[in-house]
Design a protein around this motif. Structure first.
Motif, PDB file in Angstrom:
ATOM      1  N   GLU A   1      48.144  48.002  42.425  1.00  0.00           N
ATOM      2  CA  GLU A   1      48.781  46.781  41.925  1.00  0.00           C
ATOM      3  C   GLU A   1      48.259  46.392  40.534  1.00  0.00           C
ATOM      4  OE1 GLU A   1      51.218  45.197  43.350  1.00  0.00           O
ATOM      5  OE2 GLU A   1      51.234  46.088  45.353  1.00  0.00           O
ATOM      6  N   GLY A   2      47.388  47.241  39.962  1.00  0.00           N
ATOM      7  CA  GLY A   2      46.917  46.999  38.597  1.00  0.00           C
ATOM      8  C   GLY A   2      45.610  46.251  38.473  1.00  0.00           C
ATOM      9  N   VAL A   3      44.949  45.968  39.593  1.00  0.00           N
ATOM     10  CA  VAL A   3      43.672  45.251  39.560  1.00  0.00           C
ATOM     11  C   VAL A   3      42.522  46.242  39.359  1.00  0.00           C
ATOM     12  CG1 VAL A   3      42.059  43.851  40.917  1.00  0.00           C
ATOM     13  CG2 VAL A   3      44.517  43.383  41.020  1.00  0.00           C
TER      14      VAL A   3
ATOM     15  N   ILE B   1      42.750  25.829  38.474  1.00  0.00           N
ATOM     16  CA  ILE B   1      42.935  27.263  38.257  1.00  0.00           C
ATOM     17  C   ILE B   1      44.373  27.568  37.877  1.00  0.00           C
ATOM     18  CG2 ILE B   1      42.932  29.521  39.399  1.00  0.00           C
ATOM     19  CD1 ILE B   1      40.616  28.414  41.161  1.00  0.00           C
ATOM     20  N   ARG B   2      45.311  26.896  38.542  1.00  0.00           N
ATOM     21  CA  ARG B   2      46.723  27.175  38.301  1.00  0.00           C
ATOM     22  C   ARG B   2      47.125  26.883  36.857  1.00  0.00           C
ATOM     23  NH1 ARG B   2      49.724  23.760  41.771  1.00  0.00           N
ATOM     24  NH2 ARG B   2      49.237  24.970  43.623  1.00  0.00           N
ATOM     25  N   ALA B   3      46.463  25.922  36.235  1.00  0.00           N
ATOM     26  CA  ALA B   3      46.755  25.612  34.832  1.00  0.00           C
ATOM     27  C   ALA B   3      46.481  26.834  33.951  1.00  0.00           C
ATOM     28  CB  ALA B   3      45.905  24.431  34.377  1.00  0.00           C
ATOM     29  N   TYR B   4      45.474  27.613  34.315  1.00  0.00           N
ATOM     30  CA  TYR B   4      45.165  28.838  33.564  1.00  0.00           C
ATOM     31  C   TYR B   4      46.127  29.965  33.935  1.00  0.00           C
ATOM     32  CZ  TYR B   4      40.827  27.161  31.457  1.00  0.00           C
ATOM     33  OH  TYR B   4      39.903  26.477  30.703  1.00  0.00           O
ATOM     34  N   PHE B   5      46.551  30.005  35.188  1.00  0.00           N
ATOM     35  CA  PHE B   5      47.503  31.025  35.623  1.00  0.00           C
ATOM     36  C   PHE B   5      48.737  31.030  34.738  1.00  0.00           C
ATOM     37  CE2 PHE B   5      47.141  32.868  40.095  1.00  0.00           C
ATOM     38  CZ  PHE B   5      45.767  32.959  40.026  1.00  0.00           C
ATOM     39  N   ASN B   6      49.193  29.842  34.405  1.00  0.00           N
ATOM     40  CA  ASN B   6      50.437  29.728  33.653  1.00  0.00           C
ATOM     41  C   ASN B   6      50.327  30.242  32.223  1.00  0.00           C
ATOM     42  OD1 ASN B   6      51.524  28.557  35.935  1.00  0.00           O
ATOM     43  ND2 ASN B   6      51.077  26.469  35.282  1.00  0.00           N
ATOM     44  N   LYS B   7      49.095  30.498  31.779  1.00  0.00           N
ATOM     45  CA  LYS B   7      48.895  30.992  30.404  1.00  0.00           C
ATOM     46  C   LYS B   7      48.759  32.510  30.359  1.00  0.00           C
ATOM     47  CE  LYS B   7      46.174  26.831  29.366  1.00  0.00           C
ATOM     48  NZ  LYS B   7      44.807  26.345  29.065  1.00  0.00           N
ATOM     49  N   GLY B   8      48.668  33.165  31.547  1.00  0.00           N
ATOM     50  CA  GLY B   8      48.458  34.608  31.560  1.00  0.00           C
ATOM     51  C   GLY B   8      47.040  34.938  31.146  1.00  0.00           C
ATOM     52  N   GLY B   9      46.862  36.050  30.406  1.00  0.00           N
ATOM     53  CA  GLY B   9      45.542  36.406  29.899  1.00  0.00           C
ATOM     54  C   GLY B   9      44.718  37.214  30.878  1.00  0.00           C
ATOM     55  N   LYS B  10      43.391  37.115  30.722  1.00  0.00           N
ATOM     56  CA  LYS B  10      42.467  37.924  31.505  1.00  0.00           C
ATOM     57  C   LYS B  10      41.682  37.055  32.493  1.00  0.00           C
ATOM     58  CE  LYS B  10      41.671  41.237  27.722  1.00  0.00           C
ATOM     59  NZ  LYS B  10      42.191  42.459  28.372  1.00  0.00           N
ATOM     60  N   CYS B  11      41.580  37.541  33.704  1.00  0.00           N
ATOM     61  CA  CYS B  11      40.826  36.826  34.748  1.00  0.00           C
ATOM     62  C   CYS B  11      39.782  37.761  35.346  1.00  0.00           C
ATOM     63  CB  CYS B  11      41.766  36.346  35.847  1.00  0.00           C
ATOM     64  SG  CYS B  11      40.926  35.649  37.298  1.00  0.00           S
ATOM     65  N   VAL B  12      38.566  37.266  35.482  1.00  0.00           N
ATOM     66  CA  VAL B  12      37.519  38.010  36.175  1.00  0.00           C
ATOM     67  C   VAL B  12      37.207  37.289  37.481  1.00  0.00           C
ATOM     68  CG1 VAL B  12      35.079  38.682  36.160  1.00  0.00           C
ATOM     69  CG2 VAL B  12      36.491  39.043  34.128  1.00  0.00           C
TER      70      VAL B  12
ATOM     71  N   VAL C   1      47.210  37.232  43.986  1.00  0.00           N
ATOM     72  CA  VAL C   1      48.137  36.234  43.429  1.00  0.00           C
ATOM     73  C   VAL C   1      48.163  36.334  41.898  1.00  0.00           C
ATOM     74  CG1 VAL C   1      48.650  33.775  43.203  1.00  0.00           C
ATOM     75  CG2 VAL C   1      47.827  34.679  45.381  1.00  0.00           C
ATOM     76  N   ALA C   2      46.987  36.491  41.296  1.00  0.00           N
ATOM     77  CA  ALA C   2      46.907  36.574  39.833  1.00  0.00           C
ATOM     78  C   ALA C   2      47.637  37.812  39.319  1.00  0.00           C
ATOM     79  CB  ALA C   2      45.446  36.605  39.386  1.00  0.00           C
ATOM     80  N   ALA C   3      47.453  38.945  39.981  1.00  0.00           N
ATOM     81  CA  ALA C   3      48.116  40.179  39.558  1.00  0.00           C
ATOM     82  C   ALA C   3      49.628  40.032  39.610  1.00  0.00           C
ATOM     83  CB  ALA C   3      47.655  41.346  40.433  1.00  0.00           C
ATOM     84  N   LYS C   4      50.115  39.349  40.658  1.00  0.00           N
ATOM     85  CA  LYS C   4      51.565  39.145  40.781  1.00  0.00           C
ATOM     86  C   LYS C   4      52.092  38.216  39.685  1.00  0.00           C
ATOM     87  CE  LYS C   4      52.177  38.063  45.202  1.00  0.00           C
ATOM     88  NZ  LYS C   4      52.864  37.900  46.507  1.00  0.00           N
ATOM     89  N   HIS C   5      51.184  37.427  39.088  1.00  0.00           N
ATOM     90  CA  HIS C   5      51.573  36.548  37.981  1.00  0.00           C
ATOM     91  C   HIS C   5      51.440  37.233  36.619  1.00  0.00           C
ATOM     92  CE1 HIS C   5      51.849  33.223  40.781  1.00  0.00           C
ATOM     93  NE2 HIS C   5      52.162  32.402  39.813  1.00  0.00           N
ATOM     94  N   GLY C   6      51.175  38.538  36.639  1.00  0.00           N
ATOM     95  CA  GLY C   6      51.086  39.276  35.391  1.00  0.00           C
ATOM     96  C   GLY C   6      49.769  39.115  34.649  1.00  0.00           C
ATOM     97  N   ILE C   7      48.756  38.632  35.348  1.00  0.00           N
ATOM     98  CA  ILE C   7      47.445  38.431  34.726  1.00  0.00           C
ATOM     99  C   ILE C   7      46.624  39.713  34.833  1.00  0.00           C
ATOM    100  CG2 ILE C   7      45.270  37.123  34.933  1.00  0.00           C
ATOM    101  CD1 ILE C   7      47.012  34.791  35.998  1.00  0.00           C
TER     102      ILE C   7
END
Length: 410
Positions: free
Chosen positions: A199-201, A137-148, A162-168
């Motif tokens: 927080e933008g979620v 999962i973390r490999a995708y975190f580093n790319k940003g983008g959209k997460c469901v 955690v994802a929101a804090k990473h700007g996702i």
């Protein structure tokens, strides 16, 4: 035959059982068998600091690697037990090895509940249960983008935070009318929905996921039964876990919503014990049988089983407790609120980020949900165990220190 305790499983409960066996004076042989390639590690940080990259694998290990060597433990990782022969008191592994035991501890834990929906096998659809899951999962975190996120329980919301804090860009899809529906009151649920939105979620309740759609084998969107679709570069599914009871069933042990054990963690076979997520155990303080998915339960049952094997009976009887870290919020829950007839709020859940909800049943305190309220959590553990009856107006009154609350118990 010299004493040999074999532990099937290498999670939190197994790690504690090993430590407690030695602490209780067991000098025989100990073998621990785990199907993951890792020594026992803590699962809670996986969806929090470990996922965020704030701590490494060395910080999530239950005990450092040298501990098992020092204590003379035979550790077999990447190995699965395939069969238990109770009559011969032996077991077989997928490596073709046969091991004999004098006492056996089943610490088989639980696994994620998987969705068998169209597109479930697309690249980018994940579950979060193991270290390897997090790495993927973390490999995708580093790319940003959209997460469901599919599922608005503890795991789903912790990953969302955690994802929101990473700007996702994060969307949570929850089938129930509210998030964390299985574990909290609507008051607490509404609070968490508010905070996540701040927080933008994006949170969508009443959303029944119908499948995953992709392009060139990679996830592109998550679809729902009402025809809506949500774009996604990756998705994390958190829709619960189920106990690993297959070995117990196959060898004829008692199983009913988990491996049934007594207050000393003994199964229906006096030489076989079971501990952790996989068990269904009696709780004399609550007057009912429970299957708990919690670190506290795993640790305490590990201690109890070890003591019993060493001839020191230490019955497991404690009030359950749980926690969840999301953003700057620490939710601490003690007791079980099911069946409450009154919810008393201390603080203001509509403003700020600190309050507690006390759950009463016929005037008796049975549970508390405390958000950034450590004193309320700590005192409530004691009050619930004492079956305290405290007037609602006293619980609500923040001018009364929690340490003084016992004085108002009827």
């Amino acid at each position: 035959m010299s004493e040999h305790v074999v532990i099937v499983g290498a999670g939190h409960a197994a790690g504690q059982a090993v430590a407690s066996l030695r602490q209780e004076g067991f000098t025989g042989e100990i073998t621990m068998i785990g199907n993951e390639p890792y020594l026992p590690y803590q699962r809670p940080p996986l969806s929090k600091k470990f996922l965020a990259g704030e701590i490494g694998i060395d910080r999530v290990y239950f005990k450092p690697p040298e501990f098992y060597e020092k204590e003379g433990v035979n550790v077999k990782l990447g190995t699965r037990v395939t069969e238990i022969d109770r009559k011969a008191k032996s077991l077989r592994t997928d490596k073709g090895e046969t091991l004999s035991y004098t006492k056996l501890i089943l610490a088989t834990g639980s696994r994620v509940r998987e969705l068998n929906l169209p597109g479930f096998d697309l690249d980018g659809v994940f579950y979060l249960r193991t270290v390897d899951d997090v790495d993927a999962i973390r490999a995708y975190f580093n790319k940003g983008g959209k997460c469901v996120i599919v599922g608005g329980g503890y795991i789903g919301l912790e990953v969302a935070a955690v994802a929101a804090k990473h700007g996702i860009d994060v969307t949570v899809l929850e089938m129930a009318p509210m998030v964390m529906a299985r574990v909290v009151d609507p008051i607490v649920s509404r609070f968490y929905e508010r905070v996540h939105k701040e927080e933008g979620v994006k949170i969508v309740t009443g959303a029944a996921v119908s499948g995953f759609e992709g392009k060139d084998g990679k996830l592109a969107k998550v679809t729902c039964g009402d025809g809506t679709a949500h774009e996604a570069d990756f998705a994390v599914v958190g829709v619960g876990i189920q106990p690993n009871v297959e070995l117990a069933v196959e060898c004829g042990l008692g199983v009913e919503n988990g491996i049934t054990v007594d207050e000393l963690c003994r199964t229906s076979d006096p030489d076989i014990f079971a501990i952790g997520d996989c068990t269904n155990h009696p709780n004399p303080l609550l007057g009912e049988r429970l299957r708990l998915e919690s670190v506290h339960n795993a640790l305490e049952q590990g201690k109890t089983a070890a003591a019993t094997i060493c001839g020191k009976e230490k019955p497991y009887a404690q009030i359950p407790w749980f926690w969840s870290d999301q953003y700057d919020l620490k939710l601490q829950i003690t007791g079980l609120s099911a069946g409450y007839d009154e919810a008393v709020v201390r603080g203001n859940p509509d403003e700020g980020r600190s309050f507690a909800v006390f759950y009463l049943k016929e005037g008796r305190l049975i549970a508390v949900d405390a958000v950034n309220r450590a004193p309320e959590f700590m005192m409530s553990k004691q009050l619930i165990a004492k079956q305290a009856r405290i007037p609602a107006d006293k619980l609500r009154d923040e001018s009364i220190n929690m340490k003084e609350m016992a004085a108002y118990s009827g």
